[in-house]
Design a protein around this motif. Structure first.
Motif, PDB file in Angstrom:
ATOM      1  N   ASP A  69       0.818  -1.206   0.000  1.00  0.00           N
ATOM      2  CA  ASP A  69       0.000   0.000   0.000  1.00  0.00           C
ATOM      3  C   ASP A  69       0.854   1.260   0.000  1.00  0.00           C
ATOM      4  O   ASP A  69       0.402   2.318  -0.443  1.00  0.00           O
ATOM      5  N   LEU A  70       2.064   1.152   0.507  1.00  0.00           N
ATOM      6  CA  LEU A  70       3.007   2.270   0.489  1.00  0.00           C
ATOM      7  C   LEU A  70       4.418   1.723   0.587  1.00  0.00           C
ATOM      8  O   LEU A  70       4.629   0.572   0.980  1.00  0.00           O
ATOM      9  N   VAL A  71       5.380   2.561   0.232  1.00  0.00           N
ATOM     10  CA  VAL A  71       6.801   2.206   0.289  1.00  0.00           C
ATOM     11  C   VAL A  71       7.484   3.168   1.250  1.00  0.00           C
ATOM     12  O   VAL A  71       7.280   4.379   1.179  1.00  0.00           O
ATOM     13  N   VAL A  72       8.284   2.606   2.154  1.00  0.00           N
ATOM     14  CA  VAL A  72       9.005   3.412   3.145  1.00  0.00           C
ATOM     15  C   VAL A  72      10.498   3.253   2.889  1.00  0.00           C
ATOM     16  O   VAL A  72      10.992   2.130   2.745  1.00  0.00           O
ATOM     17  N   HIS A  73      11.213   4.371   2.848  1.00  0.00           N
ATOM     18  CA  HIS A  73      12.655   4.340   2.574  1.00  0.00           C
ATOM     19  C   HIS A  73      13.356   5.272   3.565  1.00  0.00           C
ATOM     20  O   HIS A  73      13.375   6.487   3.381  1.00  0.00           O
ATOM     21  N   PRO A  74      13.964   4.717   4.642  1.00  0.00           N
ATOM     22  CA  PRO A  74      14.478   5.541   5.744  1.00  0.00           C
ATOM     23  C   PRO A  74      15.968   5.839   5.677  1.00  0.00           C
ATOM     24  O   PRO A  74      16.626   5.963   6.701  1.00  0.00           O
TER      25      PRO A  74
END
Length: 381
Positions: free
Chosen positions: A283-288
């Motif tokens: 549903d979403l992409v997280v890139h920290p």
């Protein structure tokens, strides 16, 4: 056999040799696979020469060959003095038009070998190195800079931030430096069923799935992400899948297993060769990331039409515009707040996903990228 003069006049098809340290898992290696799949359409014959054995196995060699690229693995150790003359001999025999090097080791070895073989060189910068490093690493970086400046006809920065970093660390403006972001094959279709993949990852009905895909190294910010997840309420419907391996794999796994707040929410997937399918299931992409030149995962996220939550570092702002996602500082509270906002606002996710898809088609589609690269090669031949 074509002469040098023949190569200068017949530019319908160019033979480009890409030199890289190895073909293990990694972003630069993924870029070569994408290149191989679109090379023929751009009038390019592609050979990949890997200097050293891969530390970890991946499918890159098979993927490159399946796409029509020739792969040569020299099998030498890092900084083996035999590498330059051996590579130069291979370049002479291969009748090469352009040598394209990737990462410091290959910049040095490939650049010097290209000089001996009298072939023009292009170099791509794949990283922004800001985290503290030792004397040996600084020496290697300085050596790469000197060889690159001496022999490369063009040095490619992937983003404006990377260009600024490179000019700052190299002591001023570099005349041969250009900005040309990588592209990606359109990930709009996949042979995996997103619903089945979500079941495989044990995503509860009604919960959101966030995907993070990157090597587990300090600069990729996985601990920052876990810090942020610890701040989210337990009743927030969210599962986070971490795809990738690397030197921090065991440490991150131990932290997740030891904390019930993380254990129930985080899925540690290890190395995956189906990142596009994971993105379609998400549903979403997280890139920290704490530093990053131009992460391919985020380009693929645009192509898959997925909203993004990422740290505002390096070249990430070149990819993630305000209408395609949220950029936050390297702060766990800010990252947690942005993730929570995305999870609880499906309408925002739909709008950002549609804008992401449009942005990919305009700026990062592989056909656009290859056309620009072909122009660079034509200039230096």
């Amino acid at each position: 056999m074509r002469t040098v003069e023949d190569r200068r006049t017949d530019r319908s098809v160019l033979h480009v040799v890409h030199v890289i340290h190895s073909l293990g898992p990694g972003g630069a290696e993924d870029v070569l696979v994408t290149f191989s799949r679109h090379a023929a359409a751009a009038g390019i014959t592609m050979t990949v020469m890997a200097l050293s054995p891969a530390d970890r196995t991946s499918g890159h060699v098979a993927e490159l060959r399946a796409a029509g690229a020739q792969v040569v693995e020299l099998g030498l150790g890092r900084w083996d003095p035999r590498a330059v003359p051996r590579l130069a001999r291979l370049l002479r025999r291969a009748r090469v038009d352009v040598v394209h090097t990737h990462l410091k080791h290959a910049d040095v070895v490939g650049g010097l070998a290209a000089v001996l073989a009298r072939v023009p060189t292009v170099s791509t910068l794949h990283v922004i190195e800001l985290i503290a490093e030792g004397a040996v690493a600084r020496l290697k970086r300085r050596l790469g800079l000197r060889v690159r400046r001496a022999v490369a006809e063009r040095t490619i920065a992937l983003s404006g931030a990377q260009r600024e970093w490179y000019e700052s660390f190299s002591g001023g403006r570099a005349p041969s430096l250009i900005v040309l972001p990588n592209g990606a094959s359109d990930p709009q279709t996949t042979d995996r069923d997103p619903a089945a993949l979500r079941r495989e990852l044990a995503v509860p009905d009604g919960a959101a799935l966030a995907v993070t895909a990157s090597l587990m190294r300090p600069e990729k910010g996985h601990h920052l992400l876990l810090d942020a997840l610890e701040r989210l309420p337990g009743d927030l419907g969210l599962v986070v899948a971490l795809a990738g391996d690397g030197p921090l794999s065991e440490e991150l796994g131990a932290r997740v297993r030891a904390d019930p707040r993380l254990r129930d929410r985080v899925r540690l997937l290890g190395y995956r060769d189906d990142v596009a399918a994971l993105l379609h299931a998400a549903d979403l992409v997280v890139h920290p990331s704490l530093e990053d030149a131009l992460p391919t995962t985020l380009i693929l996220a645009l192509g898959a039409g997925r909203p993004i939550v990422a740290t505002e570092v390096g070249g990430i702002p070149d990819i993630v515009s305000p209408d395609t996602g949220s950029l936050v500082p390297r702060d766990p509270d800010a990252l947690a707040a942005a993730i929570r906002r995305a999870v609880t606002d499906p309408q925002m996710r739909r709008e950002q996903g549609a804008a992401a898809r449009r942005r990919f088609r305009e700026h990062y589609d592989a056909e656009v990228w290859m056309s620009r690269l072909r122009s660079v090669y034509d200039e230096v031949v």
